[in-house]
Design a protein around this motif. Structure first.
Motif, mmCIF file in Angstrom:
data_model
loop_
_atom_site.group_PDB
_atom_site.id
_atom_site.type_symbol
_atom_site.label_atom_id
_atom_site.label_comp_id
_atom_site.label_asym_id
_atom_site.label_seq_id
_atom_site.Cartn_x
_atom_site.Cartn_y
_atom_site.Cartn_z
ATOM 1 N N CYS A 39 0.862 -1.181 0.000
ATOM 2 C CA CYS A 39 0.000 0.000 0.000
ATOM 3 C C CYS A 39 0.901 1.234 0.000
ATOM 4 O O CYS A 39 2.119 1.155 0.186
ATOM 5 C CB CYS A 39 -0.897 -0.010 1.221
ATOM 6 N N PHE A 40 0.266 2.350 -0.143
ATOM 7 C CA PHE A 40 0.929 3.646 -0.139
ATOM 8 C C PHE A 40 1.838 3.829 1.082
ATOM 9 O O PHE A 40 3.007 4.220 0.952
ATOM 10 C CB PHE A 40 -0.181 4.715 -0.197
ATOM 11 N N ILE A 95 -10.537 3.347 8.638
ATOM 12 C CA ILE A 95 -10.058 2.177 7.898
ATOM 13 C C ILE A 95 -9.451 2.687 6.598
ATOM 14 O O ILE A 95 -10.054 3.515 5.910
ATOM 15 C CB ILE A 95 -11.224 1.201 7.635
ATOM 16 N N CYS A 96 -8.246 2.227 6.275
ATOM 17 C CA CYS A 96 -7.573 2.860 5.138
ATOM 18 C C CYS A 96 -8.077 2.301 3.813
ATOM 19 O O CYS A 96 -8.555 1.178 3.727
ATOM 20 C CB CYS A 96 -6.065 2.759 5.269
ATOM 21 N N GLU A 142 -9.820 -1.648 -0.297
ATOM 22 C CA GLU A 142 -9.774 -2.125 -1.688
ATOM 23 C C GLU A 142 -9.217 -3.547 -1.776
ATOM 24 O O GLU A 142 -9.736 -4.372 -2.525
ATOM 25 C CB GLU A 142 -8.936 -1.163 -2.543
ATOM 26 N N ASN A 143 -8.145 -3.819 -1.007
ATOM 27 C CA ASN A 143 -7.604 -5.181 -0.989
ATOM 28 C C ASN A 143 -8.659 -6.177 -0.490
ATOM 29 O O ASN A 143 -8.789 -7.280 -1.012
ATOM 30 C CB ASN A 143 -6.358 -5.264 -0.094
ATOM 31 N N GLN A 144 -9.423 -5.755 0.531
ATOM 32 C CA GLN A 144 -10.447 -6.654 1.080
ATOM 33 C C GLN A 144 -11.556 -6.912 0.061
ATOM 34 O O GLN A 144 -11.993 -8.049 -0.122
ATOM 35 C CB GLN A 144 -11.034 -6.059 2.371
ATOM 36 N N ARG A 202 -12.494 -10.471 -1.474
ATOM 37 C CA ARG A 202 -13.868 -10.970 -1.342
ATOM 38 C C ARG A 202 -14.392 -11.421 -2.710
ATOM 39 O O ARG A 202 -14.902 -12.534 -2.863
ATOM 40 C CB ARG A 202 -14.763 -9.879 -0.753
ATOM 41 N N ASN A 203 -14.229 -10.570 -3.706
ATOM 42 C CA ASN A 203 -14.719 -10.902 -5.053
ATOM 43 C C ASN A 203 -14.057 -12.165 -5.603
ATOM 44 O O ASN A 203 -14.731 -13.066 -6.096
ATOM 45 C CB ASN A 203 -14.462 -9.738 -6.014
ATOM 46 N N LEU A 204 -12.733 -12.208 -5.469
ATOM 47 C CA LEU A 204 -12.006 -13.342 -6.039
ATOM 48 C C LEU A 204 -12.353 -14.639 -5.299
ATOM 49 O O LEU A 204 -12.546 -15.698 -5.930
ATOM 50 C CB LEU A 204 -10.497 -13.061 -5.966
ATOM 51 N N SER A 205 -12.477 -14.567 -3.983
ATOM 52 C CA SER A 205 -12.718 -15.796 -3.220
ATOM 53 C C SER A 205 -14.109 -16.365 -3.468
ATOM 54 O O SER A 205 -14.376 -17.520 -3.152
ATOM 55 C CB SER A 205 -12.485 -15.555 -1.721
#
Lengths: 282, 282
Positions: free
Chosen positions: B12-13, B190-191, B196-198, B202-205
């Protein structure tokens, strides 16, 4: 059939206070009027007119000879308050302190750059009075569905609730806001009496097989009690007084629960209770 | 078997920024150390030590000859910052700006009389750093159950979240607070990268039949990705590098999803991806 009254029901602090104020003012000011009905109970409004000569006037530009105006429990808009002041009449504020609170919160938050959201019915006088304290027109939502329809949620939000709403629904709306905004200031402005009357109605309606809710048909808090009763007890009825009662409702029922809105006078509740207890079944 | 990387994953940044800062400082200060690991990824920490001589020191009273101290991405406590200043060492702040934000919020809210609630793991360095900015010891809750156990909820609350938590759980906690308190100030801390990673995990899983999450085992955000993956795809695994992979996991699988925590270097993810793609099935 057993008849049980809810553990908490009827007149709340704000209504009692407003009636007391009104009776007192009317005794020394024969031409007193209220701007809109003082409370949402036509029977009590009639009593105040009959016994104290207090009239209801909806139109601020039609005060006639009256020099004494009482502000209703639901409050009035900031603009109407200004107009009243300019008319030079004597103003008595019977706004419920639980309504004054969200008015002040909205004013302060709006001055501090927060976008205002009000959970409530935008046609209700209380909500209109609270709305008027925001610089920008606030977002008023009646339910979570209408919130989801507004599209982009502002980044800095302050939210208040109409005093008579259900806390669970308010919390559900806040939950949605939190996931879509950066800062949310939540003010739980639901009044205690509302909360306690709702809790008591919920409990009673879970054991009753018929529920009778007594109150004015335009009273928001009475309607909420009715919705709550209906959720747990499908045979729930909203009555304004004993004349609305139909004996057929009670056939083969075992437990009748009674509750009443915060603006329902005790004598009306008593009459309903007596009528139900003395019903003759076919 | 198809191997798919999540739409968003990895550095992340805040992590990129901290590594850049650290490499730069270490080039001119040979004795640079970080107070606790800069990020929660032992492989990257080893790389920084090997290539730039950056050592990790857990104990603030054991800085040795070092005159250059870097503050880790998770931040340090206000008290430790004071101690560092008194030692006269050169301090470089690599605290992620997404962590500085809740530190500042907690300090301001605490000064304004709000009771502080932090949604997070009280043993995590980020949470410890944020906690230290409150005048009174804040309430730290790992989940809604521990909130319900604390008994009386304060009347005026400000709540922040550990940057790596799930927004839905944060919102659920706020929902509970709103029903039990008068004023709640909610800061969604929440960053974005976490969020975005979550979302991507979620989508991929939801379409994968095996998920591999790459990251440090003490990395909070990596663990969150793992929990999310597991919810939708029971065959989910958390690996620190390609050596943790067992070929038997992939038998009769069709789609393997890969994601990685915000502190996982790209080269580690690449190695894992290659290893999986080259697996020989029995």
């Amino acid at each position: 059939m057993e008849v049980i009254l809810a553990e908490k029901y009827g007149f709340c602090f704000g209504v009692k206070r407003a009636i007391k104020i009104t009776e007192k003012i009317a005794q020394t000011n024969p031409n007193t009027l209220t701007l809109g009905p003082l409370i949402h109970n036509p029977l009590e409004i009639s009593r105040l007119e009959k016994n104290f000569g207090v009239k209801v006037q909806e139109n601020i530009n039609n005060l006639g000879q009256s020099k004494s105006v009482i502000i209703r429990t639901h409050g009035i808009t900031k603009q109407n308050l200004e107009t009243l002041k300019q008319k030079g009449v004597s103003i008595t504020d019977a706004t419920c302190p639980f309504v004054t609170k969200p008015q002040k919160i909205v004013e302060e938050m709006s001055n501090n750059g927060y976008d205002i959201i009000i959970f409530g019915d935008e046609n209700h006088p209380e909500v209109r009075s609270v709305m008027s304290y925001s610089i920008k027109t606030p977002i008023v939502i009646a339910n979570i569905e209408s919130l989801k329809e507004i599209g982009k949620i502002p980044k800095k939000i302050a939210i208040v609730s109409q005093t008579t709403k259900q806390i669970e629904k308010f919390a559900e709306i806040v939950q949605y806001l939190v996931t879509n905004s950066l800062e949310v200031r939540v003010f739980n402005t639901i009044c205690n009496a509302t909360f306690e009357n709702q809790e008591a109605t919920r409990n009673l309606s879970q054991k009753a097989d018929i529920m009778v809710i007594v109150g004015g048909k335009s009273s928001a808090n009475t309607k909420q009690l009715f919705y709550i009763a209906q959720t747990h007890c499908p045979d729930s009825y909203l009555v304004e007084n004993e004349n609305d009662i139909q004996p057929s409702w009670f056939e083969s029922k075992n437990i009748c629960g009674i509750s009443a809105g915060a603006s329902t006078p005790n004598w009306v509740i008593k009459n309903v209770e007596e009528k139900i207890k003395n019903l003759k079944y076919p």
